[in-house]
Design a protein around this motif. Sequence first.
Motif, PDB file in Angstrom:
ATOM      1  N   ALA A 171       0.831  -1.199   0.000  1.00 60.69           N
ATOM      2  CA  ALA A 171       0.000   0.000   0.000  1.00 60.69           C
ATOM      3  C   ALA A 171       0.870   1.256   0.000  1.00 60.69           C
ATOM      4  N   GLN A 172       1.950   1.212   0.755  1.00 63.80           N
ATOM      5  CA  GLN A 172       2.844   2.379   0.802  1.00 63.80           C
ATOM      6  C   GLN A 172       3.481   2.632  -0.556  1.00 63.80           C
ATOM      7  N   VAL A 173       3.903   1.547  -1.213  1.00 64.97           N
ATOM      8  CA  VAL A 173       4.502   1.715  -2.541  1.00 64.97           C
ATOM      9  C   VAL A 173       3.443   2.214  -3.528  1.00 64.97           C
ATOM     10  N   ASP A 174       2.199   1.762  -3.338  1.00 66.47           N
ATOM     11  CA  ASP A 174       1.119   2.196  -4.222  1.00 66.47           C
ATOM     12  C   ASP A 174       0.744   3.657  -4.007  1.00 66.47           C
ATOM     13  N   GLY A 175       1.328   4.290  -2.997  1.00 63.58           N
ATOM     14  CA  GLY A 175       1.087   5.713  -2.818  1.00 63.58           C
ATOM     15  C   GLY A 175       0.327   6.082  -1.558  1.00 63.58           C
ATOM     16  N   ALA A 176       0.179   5.135  -0.636  1.00 63.63           N
ATOM     17  CA  ALA A 176      -0.579   5.432   0.579  1.00 63.63           C
ATOM     18  C   ALA A 176       0.330   5.996   1.662  1.00 63.63           C
ATOM     19  N   THR A 177      -0.219   6.899   2.460  1.00 62.65           N
ATOM     20  CA  THR A 177       0.499   7.320   3.660  1.00 62.65           C
ATOM     21  C   THR A 177       0.339   6.211   4.694  1.00 62.65           C
ATOM     22  N   GLN A 180      -3.216   6.047   5.690  1.00 70.66           N
ATOM     23  CA  GLN A 180      -4.078   5.463   4.656  1.00 70.66           C
ATOM     24  C   GLN A 180      -3.891   3.956   4.583  1.00 70.66           C
ATOM     25  N   LYS A 184      -7.161   1.877   5.106  1.00 67.31           N
ATOM     26  CA  LYS A 184      -7.716   1.268   3.896  1.00 67.31           C
ATOM     27  C   LYS A 184      -7.363  -0.209   3.758  1.00 67.31           C
TER      28      LYS A 184
ATOM     29  N   ARG B  74       5.885   6.409  -1.169  1.00 58.08           N
ATOM     30  CA  ARG B  74       4.830   6.937  -2.043  1.00 58.08           C
ATOM     31  C   ARG B  74       5.290   8.145  -2.845  1.00 58.08           C
ATOM     32  N   PHE B  99      -6.504   0.498  -6.938  1.00 55.34           N
ATOM     33  CA  PHE B  99      -6.084   1.023  -5.633  1.00 55.34           C
ATOM     34  C   PHE B  99      -5.080   2.181  -5.723  1.00 55.34           C
ATOM     35  N   PRO B 100      -3.980   2.033  -6.492  1.00 60.22           N
ATOM     36  CA  PRO B 100      -3.021   3.145  -6.554  1.00 60.22           C
ATOM     37  C   PRO B 100      -3.634   4.410  -7.152  1.00 60.22           C
ATOM     38  N   LEU B 103      -5.839   6.267  -4.649  1.00 59.29           N
ATOM     39  CA  LEU B 103      -5.081   6.930  -3.581  1.00 59.29           C
ATOM     40  C   LEU B 103      -4.669   8.339  -3.982  1.00 59.29           C
ATOM     41  N   LYS B 105      -5.832  11.147  -4.834  1.00 58.15           N
ATOM     42  CA  LYS B 105      -7.164  11.770  -4.825  1.00 58.15           C
ATOM     43  C   LYS B 105      -7.268  12.942  -5.791  1.00 58.15           C
ATOM     44  N   ARG B 149      -1.567  -4.098 -10.896  1.00 52.99           N
ATOM     45  CA  ARG B 149      -1.497  -2.999  -9.942  1.00 52.99           C
ATOM     46  C   ARG B 149      -0.237  -2.178 -10.179  1.00 52.99           C
ATOM     47  N   ARG B 153      -0.528   2.549 -13.035  1.00 46.15           N
ATOM     48  CA  ARG B 153      -0.167   3.970 -12.937  1.00 46.15           C
ATOM     49  C   ARG B 153       1.134   4.195 -13.672  1.00 46.15           C
TER      50      ARG B 153
END
Lengths: 277, 419
Positions: A171-177, A180, A184, B74, B99-100, B103, B105, B149, B153
Amino acid sequence: MSTKHKVGWAVVSVLVLIYALFPVASILMTSFKAPADLSSGKFLPTQWVGENYSALFVGSARDLFLPSLRNSIGICLIATFIAVVLATLCAYAIARLDFPGKKLILTVALAVSMFPVVSIVTPLFNLWRQIGLYDTWPGLIIPYLSLTLPISIWTLTAFFQQIPWDLERAAQVDGATTWQAFTKVIVPLALPGVFTTAIIAFFIAWNDFVYGIGLTSTEAARPVPAALAFFTGASQFEDPAGAISAAAIIVTIPVVILVLLFQRQIVSGLTQGAVKG
Amino acid sequence: MASITLNHLVKKYGDGFPAVNDVSIDIADGEFLILVGPSGCGKSTLLRMIVGLEDITSGDLLINGERVNEKEPRERNLSMVFQNYALYPHLTVYENIAFPLRLSKGKFSDEEIDRKVRHASSTLDLDEHLERKPANLSGGQRQRVAMGRAIVRDADAFLFDEPLSNLDAKLRGQMRTEIAQLQRRMGITSVYVTHDQTEAMTLGDRVAVLKKGILQQIASPRELYEQPANLFVAGFIGSPSMNFLPAHVRGDVFETPLGDFPVPQQAAGKLPGDDRIVLLGLRPEHFEDAKFVDEAKVSRGTTFDAEFTHTEWMGNEQYGYINYQQDGNVKAKLDELAQDLDGDEMHPQIVVSLDATSRIRGGTQGRIWIDTRRMHVFDPETGQNLTRDAEAGAELTREATEERKAEIDRARQQLAAAG
């Protein structure tokens, strides 16, 4: 499973069910008995009466029972909510972060939950009276937290440790803080654990008697288990067992509803398919 | 599109052990770089340092010339495929891929997200699985969702952490081809960690071989194979692996347990003094049943007789095994090498490749020809390859680089022509 096995299990299950449910059935029957019928020594009431229930809601026990039911529901829900929120954050930190004193927190939590309630209630009684918490909702919520938090932290830590750490990293690599990733990914996966914990915590608070009777004096905060002790019959020669039984049946209902509601959420194996393994 | 530069990267854990020790690599835009090595060599740690999941103890990491050491994962705009896929089990395949995008937004409208997800899913053949949950997918499908995934992006680079190690052999081969084609088509910089040398050789433009956190050699697969820098690289690359035969230098002859070989031309002048011991590196295909060697070629090598313990017939070729008496002076060194290569000890055994129709069998004597021009000579103490021709090696890597550029150009032209 072979037929033989099935029959064996069925017999065992029935025996266990009878063992567990017989007292409940007995209480249910008692709650329908008239005062004169209480000592009949029979399982079924000779005459089915509803007066014990009407006493609770419209009759003599009304002023004792209804406020205490409200207190119990309110106090237990608040205590459960606070315990689950705090325990979720705490368990997450214990499961994921490496910090000094991690073991200490778990050990202390365990030690706190082992401390006998009876030995704390008297000092608390004195303290609460001096600082004005005696006979108030917070006065019960705080000690209830000491009962519910340790077990919540332990169960939730176990749940969080089951969630693969790579999910969070992904999730972090995908852009989440970090937040998040927590809300999430981790929280949705931990939900079954959170609900299980919530139910356990609620039961613990709901079943408490010692704090309930020791730290309250009026209907301002008195919970149901304590209120039951104050039930009296119509005269001093009359046994209040019928009314107490009726009240016991009533207070079981919220618990049953709660379990039925959350049962759907307690889906085991939700993390299946996340990672190969 | 991005270039990635690793500048003297070091990773030390709490106990001071350097898991990655002074690694410097320049990864060009569009390049497919493989990090390879036995387990515990620090390749995964290095990858996690690039993506930002591990802190960098010292050194600089640059993406497009900008230092990113302190940036969160990120903020680095890299996408990664995890070894265990790390799919979100509570989300459908569609939402996993989206998902990416969700995120970031406000950056994408719902229509844009839908278009991108469907494009990724059709690229990866996932269209009919979009509404399913990861738990109901097969290993190969999960692997593709993880890829989806990553590609959905516009990341600057792809990072792969042993993405195929959980698949069975057949699926692995298929996914390997798909990854290679996908990378070429998209022309995106990729770093790929593996311990499987087939993946390393077939996928990589360049391969970086690591041992205990130290970069041994970085070169094109062909250079690694033909001009290895040291014993470790020589032993790690190639299957069956290179044979290491102890030899004493006696003037212009190598005295080995299998007989005397003349010192080949490429080794002349590079050997230590007389009577010193060296290790000859001989790949199985440097040998042949003497009966099957052309008259013209025979003179370029040398022949010897040996007794075979057993042979393995593979259909298209045949392997023969010859035992020899190990030299006590190099046994410790060779066992250490075997341990570095994830084995236990080095058997005093030579594997030779024979023609599939050769009649040599286990327990019989056979006359073997060896192509000494291709042999390498290693110093057993330092492990250095004494016969390495750096210029020839560099030429191989240069060729590979040009081939890659041409390939990416072609792919981009096709893409432009198509749409």
